[in-house]
Design a protein around this motif. Structure first.
Motif, mmCIF file in Angstrom:
data_model
loop_
_atom_site.group_PDB
_atom_site.id
_atom_site.type_symbol
_atom_site.label_atom_id
_atom_site.label_comp_id
_atom_site.label_asym_id
_atom_site.label_seq_id
_atom_site.Cartn_x
_atom_site.Cartn_y
_atom_site.Cartn_z
ATOM 1 N N GLY A 1 0.798 -1.176 0.000
ATOM 2 C CA GLY A 1 0.000 0.000 0.000
ATOM 3 C C GLY A 1 0.838 1.235 0.000
ATOM 4 N N GLY A 2 0.214 2.338 -0.231
ATOM 5 C CA GLY A 2 0.881 3.622 -0.263
ATOM 6 C C GLY A 2 1.054 4.189 1.116
ATOM 7 N N SER A 3 1.514 5.409 1.164
ATOM 8 C CA SER A 3 1.648 6.040 2.462
ATOM 9 C C SER A 3 1.086 7.442 2.410
ATOM 10 N N MET A 4 0.666 7.882 3.561
ATOM 11 C CA MET A 4 0.170 9.228 3.770
ATOM 12 C C MET A 4 0.129 9.442 5.264
ATOM 13 N N TRP A 25 -6.080 6.756 10.178
ATOM 14 C CA TRP A 25 -5.990 5.906 8.996
ATOM 15 C C TRP A 25 -5.744 4.466 9.410
ATOM 16 N N GLY A 26 -6.568 3.561 8.948
ATOM 17 C CA GLY A 26 -6.431 2.135 9.221
ATOM 18 C C GLY A 26 -7.550 1.631 10.103
ATOM 19 N N PHE A 37 -5.564 -0.677 5.620
ATOM 20 C CA PHE A 37 -5.422 0.721 5.213
ATOM 21 C C PHE A 37 -6.157 1.045 3.925
ATOM 22 N N ASN A 38 -6.395 0.037 3.099
ATOM 23 C CA ASN A 38 -7.017 0.249 1.794
ATOM 24 C C ASN A 38 -8.208 -0.670 1.610
ATOM 25 N N THR A 39 -9.177 -0.192 0.841
ATOM 26 C CA THR A 39 -10.363 -0.964 0.481
ATOM 27 C C THR A 39 -10.453 -0.999 -1.031
ATOM 28 N N ARG A 40 -10.534 -2.179 -1.599
ATOM 29 C CA ARG A 40 -10.723 -2.285 -3.046
ATOM 30 C C ARG A 40 -12.140 -1.828 -3.395
#
Length: 189
Positions: A1-4, A25-26, A37-40
């Motif tokens: 995943g990316g970062s921010m 986040w998360g 951290f991410n949802t498709r």
């Protein structure tokens, strides 16, 4: 995943309208060690139980100056193999920064669960594909309204990010003295 930024400030729809909300986040889940951290987008639109309520009532916007991805795909044949920077012991995988053209913010689609959120991802566009197999759903201002208020059919149309213009650059390695990443990775606004 990316970062921010882990303490990002998404914009969410409340009964009184659009408002700034401090979220982390998360999202914690029982089936995984660590955070999600991410949802498709595809998974959320399929109505999977984990995302059903968030998609129905927890859509939010995450304003960022840029997002960062670590290369997880083979570089194109015409590009130098940038798989690692400083190869060898202590080397790191190449990090890439993606920003909108100009100084404007990017609006990323997010899903909120309580006081936490995830970034919604989709298939990469031409700028991201040479670096990563997924990308955040980056939205234009009009698309941001669709994300917040649209029907599931409207949301499915947001999967195609081919018209979103992103500028890609290799992110500099953190300073050896401070070991700090790019300032865009630490704060949003």
């Amino acid at each position: 995943g990316g970062s921010m930024d882990a303490g990002a400030t998404p914009l969410g729809v409340l009964a009184s309208g659009l408002a700034r909300v401090d979220l982390t986040w998360g999202i914690e889940v029982s089936w995984k060690t660590g955070l999600v951290f991410n949802t498709r987008l595809e998974s959320a639109l399929e109505g999977r139980a984990m995302w059903r309520d968030a998609l129905a009532r927890g859509r939010c916007l995450v304003p960022v100056r840029a997002f960062f991805e670590t290369r997880n795909v083979e570089p194109p044949a015409d590009e130098l193999p940038l798989g690692t920077v400083g190869a060898g012991r202590g080397g790191r995988k190449a990090q890439f920064r993606f920003a909108g053209s100009g100084d404007g913010a990017l609006l990323l689609a997010g899903l909120r669960e309580g006081d936490r959120f995830t970034i919604v991802t989709t298939e990469p566009n031409v700028a991201v594909a040479p670096v990563h197999s997924r990308m955040p759903v980056a939205l234009t201002p009009v698309e941001a309204l669709t994300w917040l208020f649209g029907t599931p059919a409207d949301l499915a149309a947001l999967a195609d990010r081919s018209r979103i213009t992103l500028e890609r650059s290799e992110a500099p390695a953190p300073s050896r003295a401070t070991r700090r990443p790019d300032p865009d990775q630490l704060s949003l606004f």
